[in-house]
Every structure is written in C-alpha cells, then in structure tokens.
Scaffold this motif. Structure first.
Motif, PDB file in Angstrom:
ATOM      1  N   PRO A   1       0.790  -1.234   0.000  1.00  0.00           N
ATOM      2  CA  PRO A   1       0.000   0.000   0.000  1.00  0.00           C
ATOM      3  C   PRO A   1       0.823   1.285   0.000  1.00  0.00           C
ATOM      4  CG  PRO A   1      -0.968  -1.599   1.487  1.00  0.00           C
ATOM      5  CD  PRO A   1       0.317  -2.191   1.008  1.00  0.00           C
ATOM      6  N   ASN A   2       1.919   1.317   0.792  1.00  0.00           N
ATOM      7  CA  ASN A   2       2.700   2.562   0.820  1.00  0.00           C
ATOM      8  C   ASN A   2       3.348   2.833  -0.524  1.00  0.00           C
ATOM      9  OD1 ASN A   2       2.126   3.208   3.465  1.00  0.00           O
ATOM     10  ND2 ASN A   2       3.769   1.892   4.244  1.00  0.00           N
ATOM     11  N   ARG A   3       3.865   1.752  -1.110  1.00  0.00           N
ATOM     12  CA  ARG A   3       4.457   1.866  -2.431  1.00  0.00           C
ATOM     13  C   ARG A   3       3.421   2.342  -3.437  1.00  0.00           C
ATOM     14  NH1 ARG A   3       9.616   0.033  -3.222  1.00  0.00           N
ATOM     15  NH2 ARG A   3      10.224   0.571  -5.341  1.00  0.00           N
ATOM     16  N   PHE A   4       2.204   1.782  -3.322  1.00  0.00           N
ATOM     17  CA  PHE A   4       1.148   2.164  -4.251  1.00  0.00           C
ATOM     18  C   PHE A   4       0.818   3.655  -4.120  1.00  0.00           C
ATOM     19  CE2 PHE A   4      -3.097   3.001  -5.670  1.00  0.00           C
ATOM     20  CZ  PHE A   4      -3.151   2.330  -6.880  1.00  0.00           C
ATOM     21  N   MET A   5       0.743   4.146  -2.864  1.00  0.00           N
ATOM     22  CA  MET A   5       0.429   5.565  -2.646  1.00  0.00           C
ATOM     23  C   MET A   5       1.478   6.436  -3.324  1.00  0.00           C
ATOM     24  SD  MET A   5      -2.415   5.684  -1.073  1.00  0.00           S
ATOM     25  CE  MET A   5      -2.853   7.096  -0.071  1.00  0.00           C
ATOM     26  N   GLN A   6       2.748   6.033  -3.186  1.00  0.00           N
ATOM     27  CA  GLN A   6       3.850   6.792  -3.784  1.00  0.00           C
ATOM     28  C   GLN A   6       3.735   6.835  -5.308  1.00  0.00           C
ATOM     29  OE1 GLN A   6       7.630   5.060  -2.872  1.00  0.00           O
ATOM     30  NE2 GLN A   6       7.813   6.167  -0.934  1.00  0.00           N
ATOM     31  N   ILE A   7       3.660   5.617  -5.897  1.00  0.00           N
ATOM     32  CA  ILE A   7       3.680   5.537  -7.363  1.00  0.00           C
ATOM     33  C   ILE A   7       2.438   6.184  -7.960  1.00  0.00           C
ATOM     34  CG2 ILE A   7       3.652   3.927  -9.308  1.00  0.00           C
ATOM     35  CD1 ILE A   7       5.349   2.038  -7.571  1.00  0.00           C
ATOM     36  N   SER A   8       1.257   5.894  -7.371  1.00  0.00           N
ATOM     37  CA  SER A   8       0.033   6.462  -7.942  1.00  0.00           C
ATOM     38  C   SER A   8       0.020   7.977  -7.778  1.00  0.00           C
ATOM     39  CB  SER A   8      -1.199   5.840  -7.308  1.00  0.00           C
ATOM     40  OG  SER A   8      -1.259   6.141  -5.932  1.00  0.00           O
TER      41      SER A   8
ATOM     42  N   PHE B   1      -7.473   4.219 -15.583  1.00  0.00           N
ATOM     43  CA  PHE B   1      -6.397   4.131 -14.586  1.00  0.00           C
ATOM     44  C   PHE B   1      -6.398   5.339 -13.647  1.00  0.00           C
ATOM     45  CE2 PHE B   1      -4.724   0.912 -17.514  1.00  0.00           C
ATOM     46  CZ  PHE B   1      -4.544  -0.106 -16.592  1.00  0.00           C
ATOM     47  N   TRP B   2      -6.794   6.486 -14.151  1.00  0.00           N
ATOM     48  CA  TRP B   2      -6.924   7.691 -13.329  1.00  0.00           C
ATOM     49  C   TRP B   2      -7.937   7.439 -12.194  1.00  0.00           C
ATOM     50  CZ3 TRP B   2      -9.127  12.884 -15.753  1.00  0.00           C
ATOM     51  CH2 TRP B   2      -9.049  13.906 -14.808  1.00  0.00           C
ATOM     52  N   VAL B   3      -9.164   7.065 -12.591  1.00  0.00           N
ATOM     53  CA  VAL B   3     -10.218   6.857 -11.596  1.00  0.00           C
ATOM     54  C   VAL B   3      -9.889   5.650 -10.701  1.00  0.00           C
ATOM     55  CG1 VAL B   3     -12.682   6.401 -11.268  1.00  0.00           C
ATOM     56  CG2 VAL B   3     -11.932   7.934 -13.083  1.00  0.00           C
ATOM     57  N   TRP B   4      -9.312   4.601 -11.324  1.00  0.00           N
ATOM     58  CA  TRP B   4      -8.950   3.401 -10.554  1.00  0.00           C
ATOM     59  C   TRP B   4      -7.950   3.760  -9.448  1.00  0.00           C
ATOM     60  CZ3 TRP B   4      -4.055   0.873 -10.556  1.00  0.00           C
ATOM     61  CH2 TRP B   4      -4.027  -0.372  -9.920  1.00  0.00           C
ATOM     62  N   MET B   5      -6.932   4.562  -9.775  1.00  0.00           N
ATOM     63  CA  MET B   5      -5.948   4.952  -8.753  1.00  0.00           C
ATOM     64  C   MET B   5      -6.599   5.770  -7.645  1.00  0.00           C
ATOM     65  SD  MET B   5      -2.287   5.587 -10.630  1.00  0.00           S
ATOM     66  CE  MET B   5      -2.781   6.769 -11.834  1.00  0.00           C
ATOM     67  N   LEU B   6      -7.497   6.698  -8.026  1.00  0.00           N
ATOM     68  CA  LEU B   6      -8.211   7.478  -7.001  1.00  0.00           C
ATOM     69  C   LEU B   6      -8.970   6.547  -6.058  1.00  0.00           C
ATOM     70  CD1 LEU B   6      -9.782  10.454  -9.031  1.00  0.00           C
ATOM     71  CD2 LEU B   6      -7.863  10.570  -7.442  1.00  0.00           C
ATOM     72  N   ARG B   7      -9.636   5.521  -6.645  1.00  0.00           N
ATOM     73  CA  ARG B   7     -10.473   4.645  -5.825  1.00  0.00           C
ATOM     74  C   ARG B   7      -9.644   3.676  -4.987  1.00  0.00           C
ATOM     75  NH1 ARG B   7     -15.884   5.510  -7.617  1.00  0.00           N
ATOM     76  NH2 ARG B   7     -16.537   4.030  -6.050  1.00  0.00           N
ATOM     77  N   VAL B   8      -8.510   3.190  -5.523  1.00  0.00           N
ATOM     78  CA  VAL B   8      -7.654   2.330  -4.709  1.00  0.00           C
ATOM     79  C   VAL B   8      -7.078   3.144  -3.541  1.00  0.00           C
ATOM     80  CG1 VAL B   8      -5.570   0.913  -4.650  1.00  0.00           C
ATOM     81  CG2 VAL B   8      -7.081   0.773  -6.609  1.00  0.00           C
ATOM     82  N   ARG B   9      -6.683   4.391  -3.818  1.00  0.00           N
ATOM     83  CA  ARG B   9      -6.179   5.255  -2.740  1.00  0.00           C
ATOM     84  C   ARG B   9      -7.254   5.431  -1.666  1.00  0.00           C
ATOM     85  NH1 ARG B   9      -1.492   8.332  -4.299  1.00  0.00           N
ATOM     86  NH2 ARG B   9      -1.960  10.066  -2.924  1.00  0.00           N
ATOM     87  N   THR B  10      -8.504   5.632  -2.105  1.00  0.00           N
ATOM     88  CA  THR B  10      -9.605   5.778  -1.144  1.00  0.00           C
ATOM     89  C   THR B  10      -9.731   4.531  -0.276  1.00  0.00           C
ATOM     90  OG1 THR B  10     -10.747   7.079  -2.832  1.00  0.00           O
ATOM     91  CG2 THR B  10     -12.040   6.407  -0.924  1.00  0.00           C
ATOM     92  N   GLU B  11      -9.621   3.347  -0.917  1.00  0.00           N
ATOM     93  CA  GLU B  11      -9.726   2.090  -0.156  1.00  0.00           C
ATOM     94  C   GLU B  11      -8.577   1.965   0.842  1.00  0.00           C
ATOM     95  OE1 GLU B  11     -12.031  -0.220  -0.157  1.00  0.00           O
ATOM     96  OE2 GLU B  11     -13.281   0.522  -1.791  1.00  0.00           O
ATOM     97  N   ILE B  12      -7.370   2.364   0.449  1.00  0.00           N
ATOM     98  CA  ILE B  12      -6.227   2.276   1.365  1.00  0.00           C
ATOM     99  C   ILE B  12      -6.444   3.197   2.570  1.00  0.00           C
ATOM    100  CG2 ILE B  12      -3.757   2.790   1.611  1.00  0.00           C
ATOM    101  CD1 ILE B  12      -3.393   1.832  -1.285  1.00  0.00           C
ATOM    102  N   VAL B  13      -6.909   4.434   2.292  1.00  0.00           N
ATOM    103  CA  VAL B  13      -7.173   5.378   3.385  1.00  0.00           C
ATOM    104  C   VAL B  13      -8.288   4.837   4.289  1.00  0.00           C
ATOM    105  CG1 VAL B  13      -7.946   7.717   3.934  1.00  0.00           C
ATOM    106  CG2 VAL B  13      -6.341   7.365   2.065  1.00  0.00           C
ATOM    107  N   ALA B  14      -9.321   4.234   3.680  1.00  0.00           N
ATOM    108  CA  ALA B  14     -10.427   3.676   4.473  1.00  0.00           C
ATOM    109  C   ALA B  14      -9.911   2.563   5.389  1.00  0.00           C
ATOM    110  CB  ALA B  14     -11.527   3.145   3.556  1.00  0.00           C
TER     111      ALA B  14
END
Lengths: 255, 66
Positions: free
Chosen positions: A7-14, A213-226
């Motif tokens: 998840p941390n890596r994902f937050m960085q890259i996205s 991919f834009w919207v997907w990254m926004l939504r994955v970030r939302t899930e990580i924060v949740a």
C-alpha cells in the motif's frame, strides 16, 4: 511485481502517476473528439449517425477491459491473498459498470435510427446486459457481508465464474445471427475501417483507458485510506477503558 | 458560417441520437470521476481528524505512520 504491490508503495507511485493520467486523458479525448466530430467523414450508409461510434465502441471495449481487469485482480486476490489485489478489484467494478451502462445506452441510441429498434434480445446485446448485472452482482456481494474479507471473497468467485461471459460477448457476433455488426477493428486480417475513422476511434480508446487508470488509482487510494481509518478506530476501541453500567453491558466507544 | 454551425448541430438529422450519446457519456464519466475524487478527499479528511484527535487514554497516537 509484489515489490510494487504494497500500500505505501502504491500511494507513492500512484501519487506520481495521477497528474500524467489526468493530462493524457484530457488530451487524447479532446483530440479524438475533434477528429471524430470535425475531421472524420460521415459514413456512406449511416450518415452522421456514425459519430455515435466514437463513444459507443470505446465504452464497449472498456466494459470488457474493466471486467478482465476485475477478474484478473480477483484471481490474484483469491490465489495469493494479496490485499491490494482485492482493493484493485473493488475499485475497478464501478468504473466497469459505468462503461457497460454507457455501451448499452449509446448502442440503444444508435440502434433506434439504424435498426429501427431501441433493443433486441439478440446474443450481443443480451450478453452485454449480463455483463452489467455481473458488475452489479459483484458490487452487491462485496458489500453484503459484515466481514469485508468474506464479501470480497464471495465477489471474487462471482467475478471469476462470470469471466466466461467475456469471450461470449466478443464472439457473439460470429457465433449467432445478430443485428449487431461484426468486429471491424480487432480482426485477424486487420481493421476494415478507414484510417480517418480508425485514428479518432483509437485515440478515444486509449484516452478512456488512461481515464480508467486515473479513476482506478483514485479509488484504490480511497480504499487504502479507508483501511487506515478502520485500523485507527480499532486501536481506539481497544485502548478505551471498558465501562460497565451495572447491567453487565460493556459500553463501546466506537462511534 | 451560421449555416455550417447549424448543420453541425443538426448532425444530418440524427441530432436526437448523436448528442444524447455524447452528452450521457460525458455526464457519467465526469460524474464518476468527481464522486471518486470527492470520496478520496472525504476519506483523507476523516483520517486526518482521527489522527489529530486525542485517543481515549490520552496517549500519543496521532501522525503515526501505518
């Protein structure tokens, strides 16, 4: 690959990729619409109604692309139990549902003037409608359980079983008699449509993919924060002193 | 000039089908983007306020990375 899948890596890259996907989406869709609406010629049989193609065909491609992406994520989540894969599947589902709805609606708006009907229960249209219900079923299942991991598990199994529908959609126009025309871009013998129509179509297709991919990254970030919010609340509840109000019931501090 | 603009919007008589197709696509895609962005913003806000709030025992847990 698992190096990128934390998840941390994902937050960085996205975080680094988000502005690029946004910019490419805007540029590609603007160029596609300009060429499609102003530069491409009207069709010799269908006239100006062919311009619906520049949204109908890319949204239909995306409906199947998103489902393939959803099923792939679900498979990784089920087999390797990777939490990010589950978040990926959850994030892709609503985007795919929207694209499928658009494919159906724009197809209907194109079908009325060209075929004389808004809807026909033929193989292509029916299998795409089934795809739409598969997306809705996945979303409903994931949210149907109190335990989120059980929900995702049930949803993932549905997504994998439902994947059989994707080749059915693709080849439905070849296997059955249908009103819908056969493929004219992704064919073994190459595209059969003229370059002046093919280029805007491909620009829209690539632009809708970067949008995904834009919207997907926004939504994955939302899930990580949740997930972090849930972890935080759990810690708070665990640390809270348990008060008994004399009636033997513990008072929860979770709000 | 105005004729060609009118002709463009008339879409050869298919305006009733072409413009709703494009408009609906724009509305759904922009709407999904907007709601996804809003969802992220509100989740980030909730996490921030949770981290800023003192924990029940008063122990320091704010700002701790996961």
């Amino acid at each position: 690959m698992h190096r990128f899948a934390n998840p941390n890596r994902f937050m960085q890259i996205s975080g680094a990729l988000l502005p690029w996907t946004a910019a490419s989406t805007v540029l590609l869709v603007a160029a596609g619409l300009y060429l499609g609406l102003f530069r491409a010629p009207p069709d010799y049989q269908q006239g100006e109604s062919v311009r619906i193609m520049y949204v109908h065909v890319p949204t239909s491609w995306m409906a199947m692309f998103c489902y393939t992406f959803l099923a792939g994520s679900a498979a990784v989540g089920l087999i390797w139990k990777h939490p990010l894969a589950d978040l990926s599947a959850k994030a892709a589902a609503p985007i795919g549902a929207c694209f499928t709805l658009l494919a159906l609606a724009t197809g209907s708006l194109w079908g009325k003037p060209m075929w004389g009907t808004w809807w026909e229960w033929d193989a292509r249209l029916t299998s795409v409608l089934v795809l739409f219900f598969l997306y809705l079923g996945y979303i409903a299942l994931v949210n149907a359980f109190d335990d989120p991991t059980r929900g995702v598990r049930a949803g993932s199994i549905l997504a994998l079983v439902g994947f059989v529908n994707v080749p059915i959609i693709k080849f439905s126009v070849d296997w059955w008699n249908t009103l819908h025309q056969p493929a004219s871009v992704f064919r073994m013998d190459g595209p059969t449509i003229h370059t002046s129509m093919l280029i805007p179509l491909l620009l829209m297709g690539v632009g809708f993919t970067t949008y995904f991919f834009w919207v997907w990254m926004l939504r994955v970030r939302t899930e990580i924060v949740a997930g972090k919010i849930r972890a935080h609340r759990r810690r708070q509840v665990q640390r809270a002193p348990v008060d008994f109000a004399g009636d033997g019931r513990a008072v929860s501090t979770e709000g | 000039m105005t004729d060609s603009i009118a002709a463009f919007f008339a879409m050869g008589g298919y305006a009733f089908y072409v413009w709703p197709s494009l408009g609906l696509t724009a509305v759904v895609m922009v709407g999904l983007l907007w709601s996804s962005w809003r969802g992220l913003r509100s989740a980030e806000g909730t996490l921030e306020s949770l981290r800023a709030a003192p924990t029940p025992q008063g122990t320091e847990a704010s700002g701790r990375p996961e």
